[in-house]
Design an enzyme around this catalytic site. Structure first.
Site, PDB file in Angstrom:
ATOM      1  CB  SER A 172      60.197  22.024  65.381  1.00 44.14           C
ATOM      2  OG  SER A 172      59.030  22.815  65.491  1.00 44.14           O
ATOM      3  NE  ARG A 173      59.626  27.111  64.427  1.00 42.84           N
ATOM      4  CZ  ARG A 173      58.766  28.121  64.596  1.00 42.84           C
ATOM      5  NH1 ARG A 173      59.178  29.272  65.066  1.00 42.84           N
ATOM      6  NH2 ARG A 173      57.492  27.963  64.288  1.00 42.84           N
ATOM      7  CB  VAL A 193      48.119  20.264  68.493  1.00 48.26           C
ATOM      8  CG1 VAL A 193      49.511  19.692  68.689  1.00 48.26           C
ATOM      9  CG2 VAL A 193      48.148  21.791  68.417  1.00 48.26           C
ATOM     10  CG  ASN A 229      55.978  24.273  73.664  1.00 52.39           C
ATOM     11  OD1 ASN A 229      56.321  25.252  74.326  1.00 52.39           O
ATOM     12  ND2 ASN A 229      56.323  24.121  72.384  1.00 52.39           N
ATOM     13  CB  SER A 237      50.856  33.126  78.221  1.00 50.67           C
ATOM     14  OG  SER A 237      51.341  34.448  78.102  1.00 50.67           O
ATOM     15  CE1 TYR A 291      49.912  32.948  72.830  1.00 51.23           C
ATOM     16  CE2 TYR A 291      50.032  34.549  74.619  1.00 51.23           C
ATOM     17  CZ  TYR A 291      50.541  33.450  73.963  1.00 51.23           C
ATOM     18  OH  TYR A 291      51.684  32.839  74.435  1.00 51.23           O
ATOM     19  CB  ALA A 317      40.298  33.980  74.882  1.00 54.73           C
ATOM     20  CE  LYS A 322      49.478  30.071  75.099  1.00 51.01           C
ATOM     21  NZ  LYS A 322      50.045  28.716  75.027  1.00 51.01           N
TER      22      LYS A 322
HETATM   23  P1  NDP Z   1      57.596  29.445  68.679  1.00 52.58           P
HETATM   24  O1  NDP Z   1      56.768  30.267  67.747  1.00 52.58           O
HETATM   25  O2  NDP Z   1      59.040  29.732  68.796  1.00 52.58           O
HETATM   26  O3  NDP Z   1      57.395  27.880  68.341  1.00 52.58           O
HETATM   27  C1  NDP Z   1      56.102  27.375  68.205  1.00 52.58           C
HETATM   28  C2  NDP Z   1      56.158  25.882  68.109  1.00 52.58           C
HETATM   29  O4  NDP Z   1      54.813  25.372  68.027  1.00 52.58           O
HETATM   30  C3  NDP Z   1      56.866  25.374  66.874  1.00 52.58           C
HETATM   31  O5  NDP Z   1      57.514  24.159  67.206  1.00 52.58           O
HETATM   32  C4  NDP Z   1      55.726  25.123  65.893  1.00 52.58           C
HETATM   33  O6  NDP Z   1      56.034  24.151  64.885  1.00 52.58           O
HETATM   34  C5  NDP Z   1      54.666  24.604  66.842  1.00 52.58           C
HETATM   35  N1  NDP Z   1      53.293  24.748  66.378  1.00 52.58           N
HETATM   36  C6  NDP Z   1      52.611  25.875  66.104  1.00 52.58           C
HETATM   37  N2  NDP Z   1      51.345  25.602  65.747  1.00 52.58           N
HETATM   38  C7  NDP Z   1      51.204  24.251  65.795  1.00 52.58           C
HETATM   39  C8  NDP Z   1      50.154  23.346  65.534  1.00 52.58           C
HETATM   40  N3  NDP Z   1      48.927  23.775  65.133  1.00 52.58           N
HETATM   41  N4  NDP Z   1      50.370  22.018  65.675  1.00 52.58           N
HETATM   42  C9  NDP Z   1      51.606  21.569  66.087  1.00 52.58           C
HETATM   43  N5  NDP Z   1      52.632  22.375  66.351  1.00 52.58           N
HETATM   44  C10 NDP Z   1      52.453  23.697  66.208  1.00 52.58           C
HETATM   45  O7  NDP Z   1      56.857  29.599  70.116  1.00 52.58           O
HETATM   46  P2  NDP Z   1      57.502  29.674  71.589  1.00 52.58           P
HETATM   47  O8  NDP Z   1      58.525  28.638  71.742  1.00 52.58           O
HETATM   48  O9  NDP Z   1      57.825  31.080  71.901  1.00 52.58           O
HETATM   49  O10 NDP Z   1      56.206  29.323  72.473  1.00 52.58           O
HETATM   50  C11 NDP Z   1      55.929  27.999  72.899  1.00 52.58           C
HETATM   51  C12 NDP Z   1      54.707  28.037  73.801  1.00 52.58           C
HETATM   52  O11 NDP Z   1      54.946  28.887  74.912  1.00 52.58           O
HETATM   53  C13 NDP Z   1      53.451  28.573  73.119  1.00 52.58           C
HETATM   54  O12 NDP Z   1      52.319  27.887  73.578  1.00 52.58           O
HETATM   55  C14 NDP Z   1      53.418  30.016  73.576  1.00 52.58           C
HETATM   56  O13 NDP Z   1      52.118  30.549  73.544  1.00 52.58           O
HETATM   57  C15 NDP Z   1      53.941  29.870  74.998  1.00 52.58           C
HETATM   58  N6  NDP Z   1      54.502  31.104  75.539  1.00 52.58           N
HETATM   59  C16 NDP Z   1      55.605  31.702  74.969  1.00 52.58           C
HETATM   60  C17 NDP Z   1      56.110  32.868  75.500  1.00 52.58           C
HETATM   61  C18 NDP Z   1      57.301  33.556  74.944  1.00 52.58           C
HETATM   62  O14 NDP Z   1      57.641  34.642  75.457  1.00 52.58           O
HETATM   63  N7  NDP Z   1      57.967  33.020  73.933  1.00 52.58           N
HETATM   64  C19 NDP Z   1      55.485  33.499  76.666  1.00 52.58           C
HETATM   65  C20 NDP Z   1      54.344  32.788  77.188  1.00 52.58           C
HETATM   66  C21 NDP Z   1      53.888  31.630  76.633  1.00 52.58           C
HETATM   67  P3  NDP Z   1      56.838  24.554  63.522  1.00 52.58           P
HETATM   68  O15 NDP Z   1      58.263  24.776  63.945  1.00 52.58           O
HETATM   69  O16 NDP Z   1      56.673  23.385  62.644  1.00 52.58           O
HETATM   70  O17 NDP Z   1      56.202  25.808  63.008  1.00 52.58           O
END
Ligand code: NDP
Length: 247
Positions: A14-15, A64, A90, A142, A155, A157, A159
């Protein structure tokens, strides 16, 4: 990249990074089944953006960390598109705090969403991929899973655990024409990093050799590479997309 005829499941589409991954795969012609935790409006926007690129897309609300909901997500993808070629794990959260202040609930929530969620999605999708004798799994780890970070033991742990699962499953599925790899982003501009305190952002920026934060598209292109045919002989690897942070 050419993903014509392929179906991708992207969690947390979604984001942020997940949306960029959906758009990158859709631009290559993939059908996209994305899930979200609660932000339905944002999920609909991703679906519309994929459709605007000429792809078919479906959004499913799915936590998830819940096995039943994960099964429903994979079933919906197979029912709608007939197969699952690509899984991108993701979805992820942070609940930061120094260890001595960290609540047990904050540890459990992060492990459940980031680590158990990846386990459940891989398990559910692998059944379909083994039947097809084809699959590409890409997990979001990450730089913090590689190097650790003060205030993020939960976090880190989760990743680091994702990397261990990636390598283990890569060994289990290598003979079935299914690759399993991880991408380890550094500091990327999304809602997750926007929530960081300014002092923490300044400190992280100072640790990036390239001197800037990354864009979601930088990560999406690496995910698409590992999900594509050009990476057919790559498995069990962790690709850092971090402007040089982890080297
Ligand atoms: P955001 O917080 O921008 O988006 C998180 C996304 O995950 C949203 O789509 C959210 O859905 C969804 N989500 C969260 N929890 C659940 C769940 N329990 N079940 C299903 N969907 C879920 O995160 P980022 O885009 O920044 O990060 C994406 C991935 O990349 C993550 O795994 C993060 O740890 C990893 N990452 C990000 C970094 C960064 O700098 N941004 C760096 C390193 C790793 P909803 O919109 O409905 O809330």
């Amino acid at each position: 990249m050419n993903f014509a005829g392929k179906t991708a499941v992207v969690t947390g589409g979604s984001r942020g990074l997940g949306r960029a991954v959906c758009l990158e795969l859709a631009a290559g012609g993939a059908n996209v089944a994305l899930c979200y935790a609660g932000n339905e409006a944002a999920a609909r926007e991703t679906v519309a953006a994929c459709e605007a690129l000429g792809a078919k897309a479906l959004a499913v609300r799915c936590n998830v960390a819940e096995a039943g909901e994960v099964k429903a997500l994979m079933d919906a993808a197979v029912k709608t598109f007939g197969r699952i070629d690509i899984l991108v794990n993701n979805a992820g959260i942070t609940r930061d705090g120094l260890l001595m202040m960290m609540k047990e609930d904050d540890f459990d929530a992060v492990i459940d969403a980031n680590l158990k969620g990846t386990f459940l999605c891989m398990k559910a999708a692998a059944r379909q991929m083994v039947k097809q004798r084809y699959g590409r799994i890409v997990n979001l780890s990450s730089v913090v899973g590689l190097r650790g970070n003060a205030g993020q033991v939960n976090y880190a742990a989760s990743k680091a655990g994702v990397i261990g699962m990636t390598k283990s499953l890569a060994k289990e599925l290598a003979g079935r024409n299914i690759t399993v790899n991880a991408v380890a982003p550094g500091f990327i501009g999304t809602d997750m990093t926007a929530a960081m305190p300014e002092a923490a952002k300044t400190a992280v920026l100072a640790a990036i050799p390239m001197g800037r934060m990354g864009a979601p598209e930088d990560v999406a292109k690496a995910v698409a590479f590992l999900a594509g045919d050009g990476a057919a002989y790559i498995t069990g690897q962790v690709l850092a997309v971090d402007g040089g942070m982890a080297m």
